[in-house]
Scaffold this motif. Sequence first.
Motif, mmCIF file in Angstrom:
data_model
loop_
_atom_site.group_PDB
_atom_site.id
_atom_site.type_symbol
_atom_site.label_atom_id
_atom_site.label_comp_id
_atom_site.label_asym_id
_atom_site.label_seq_id
_atom_site.Cartn_x
_atom_site.Cartn_y
_atom_site.Cartn_z
ATOM 1 N N GLN A 121 -14.906 -4.528 11.229
ATOM 2 C CA GLN A 121 -16.328 -4.596 11.531
ATOM 3 C C GLN A 121 -16.628 -4.162 12.947
ATOM 4 O OE1 GLN A 121 -17.456 -8.594 10.572
ATOM 5 N NE2 GLN A 121 -16.897 -8.370 8.427
ATOM 6 N N ALA A 122 -15.677 -4.336 13.824
ATOM 7 C CA ALA A 122 -15.902 -3.936 15.208
ATOM 8 C C ALA A 122 -15.907 -2.416 15.332
ATOM 9 C CB ALA A 122 -14.835 -4.544 16.112
ATOM 10 N N GLY A 123 -15.134 -1.749 14.490
ATOM 11 C CA GLY A 123 -15.101 -0.295 14.509
ATOM 12 C C GLY A 123 -14.329 0.294 15.673
ATOM 13 N N ASP A 124 -13.782 -0.544 16.527
ATOM 14 C CA ASP A 124 -13.137 -0.017 17.730
ATOM 15 C C ASP A 124 -11.701 -0.524 17.894
ATOM 16 O OD1 ASP A 124 -13.638 -2.624 18.318
ATOM 17 O OD2 ASP A 124 -14.904 -2.229 20.056
ATOM 18 N N THR A 125 -11.099 -0.987 16.837
ATOM 19 C CA THR A 125 -9.756 -1.541 16.949
ATOM 20 C C THR A 125 -8.724 -0.644 16.273
ATOM 21 O OG1 THR A 125 -10.140 -2.911 15.007
ATOM 22 C CG2 THR A 125 -10.519 -3.927 17.159
ATOM 23 N N ASP A 126 -8.864 0.657 16.413
ATOM 24 C CA ASP A 126 -7.873 1.566 15.850
ATOM 25 C C ASP A 126 -6.560 1.404 16.596
ATOM 26 O OD1 ASP A 126 -9.626 2.615 13.999
ATOM 27 O OD2 ASP A 126 -10.338 4.170 15.360
ATOM 28 N N PHE A 127 -5.492 1.274 15.817
ATOM 29 C CA PHE A 127 -4.175 1.089 16.399
ATOM 30 C C PHE A 127 -3.489 2.430 16.588
ATOM 31 C CE2 PHE A 127 -5.067 -3.048 14.649
ATOM 32 C CZ PHE A 127 -4.512 -3.908 15.575
ATOM 33 N N GLY A 128 -2.651 2.514 17.601
ATOM 34 C CA GLY A 128 -1.844 3.705 17.811
ATOM 35 C C GLY A 128 -0.738 3.785 16.766
ATOM 36 N N THR A 129 -0.116 4.940 16.669
ATOM 37 C CA THR A 129 0.907 5.177 15.656
ATOM 38 C C THR A 129 2.232 4.508 15.993
ATOM 39 O OG1 THR A 129 -0.149 7.280 15.160
ATOM 40 C CG2 THR A 129 2.098 6.980 14.362
ATOM 41 N N PHE A 130 2.602 4.473 17.270
ATOM 42 C CA PHE A 130 3.917 3.978 17.681
ATOM 43 C C PHE A 130 3.795 2.725 18.531
ATOM 44 C CE2 PHE A 130 4.439 8.540 17.064
ATOM 45 C CZ PHE A 130 5.472 8.546 16.156
ATOM 46 N N ASP A 131 4.812 1.894 18.439
ATOM 47 C CA ASP A 131 4.903 0.689 19.249
ATOM 48 C C ASP A 131 6.335 0.570 19.759
ATOM 49 O OD1 ASP A 131 4.065 -1.860 20.325
ATOM 50 O OD2 ASP A 131 5.215 -2.792 18.730
ATOM 51 N N PHE A 132 6.482 0.263 21.026
ATOM 52 C CA PHE A 132 7.807 0.066 21.614
ATOM 53 C C PHE A 132 7.869 -1.333 22.217
ATOM 54 C CE2 PHE A 132 7.053 4.607 21.668
ATOM 55 C CZ PHE A 132 8.182 5.057 21.023
ATOM 56 N N ALA A 133 9.021 -1.992 22.035
ATOM 57 C CA ALA A 133 9.170 -3.366 22.508
ATOM 58 C C ALA A 133 10.596 -3.611 22.983
ATOM 59 C CB ALA A 133 8.826 -4.340 21.377
ATOM 60 N N GLY A 134 10.735 -4.632 23.791
ATOM 61 C CA GLY A 134 12.033 -5.177 24.148
ATOM 62 C C GLY A 134 12.233 -6.458 23.348
ATOM 63 N N VAL A 135 13.454 -6.722 22.939
ATOM 64 C CA VAL A 135 13.727 -7.887 22.095
ATOM 65 C C VAL A 135 14.877 -8.685 22.714
ATOM 66 C CG1 VAL A 135 14.325 -8.685 19.783
ATOM 67 C CG2 VAL A 135 13.040 -6.556 20.055
ATOM 68 N N ILE A 136 14.699 -10.007 22.777
ATOM 69 C CA ILE A 136 15.775 -10.917 23.176
ATOM 70 C C ILE A 136 15.890 -11.977 22.083
ATOM 71 C CG2 ILE A 136 15.547 -10.524 25.652
ATOM 72 C CD1 ILE A 136 13.979 -13.152 25.815
ATOM 73 N N GLY A 137 17.080 -12.528 21.928
ATOM 74 C CA GLY A 137 17.232 -13.534 20.892
ATOM 75 C C GLY A 137 18.534 -14.287 20.967
ATOM 76 N N VAL A 138 18.631 -15.269 20.098
ATOM 77 C CA VAL A 138 19.850 -16.044 19.904
ATOM 78 C C VAL A 138 20.126 -16.096 18.412
ATOM 79 C CG1 VAL A 138 19.619 -17.442 21.994
ATOM 80 C CG2 VAL A 138 18.598 -18.239 19.861
ATOM 81 N N GLY A 139 21.388 -16.225 18.076
ATOM 82 C CA GLY A 139 21.768 -16.290 16.670
ATOM 83 C C GLY A 139 22.875 -17.286 16.448
#
Length: 183
Positions: A121-139
């Motif tokens: 409804q806002a009409g202005d929330t188009d997302f980009g095609t790519f996303d890059f992230a850093g990930v940390i975790g425990v297993g």
Amino acid sequence: MNKILLLIFTLLIGSVTIAQESRYGIRIGANLSSISSDDITGDLDQSRIGVVVGFLADYRLTDKLRLQPEFQYSGQGNKDRDLRVNYLQLPIMLKYNITDLFNVQLGPQAGLKIWEWEDNQAGDTDFGTFDFAGVIGVGANITDNFFVDLRYAFGLSNVFDDGAGVSIDGSNRNIQLSVGYRL
């Protein structure tokens, strides 16, 4: 961006050739995600619960060090439907086994948008095609085959499309709890 994709591809190919032991498996879990942005008002910033499911390869580099590239689907964004976005992601995790039971994880993650809510409804929330992230975790390795992971991914890129004519900045934040099975 081409350099980043080339680096990821080189790491994957290189890991296959130097790996002493390889295993393959699946992961499934839940995300608690949000888009961190000063441009999103308070009533739109509630977190979204989404699903993550994917495949992994697990390569032994040394006795304590493993490389785990993955291919996964991830439902992310905010609770408001106008801010929901789903990705196909390629995390490349470097895992250090503290003991036979516990490990810590660190790595980059590239994402390709495969879906966003079309009738926003806002009409202005188009997302980009790519996303890059850093990930940390425990297993934790429950058995030789079953494991559980807890990860935090922090976005390194703007998830909104700069070419849409609207200057909205925001990055993904994601807590992920998953269980998996290695063959």
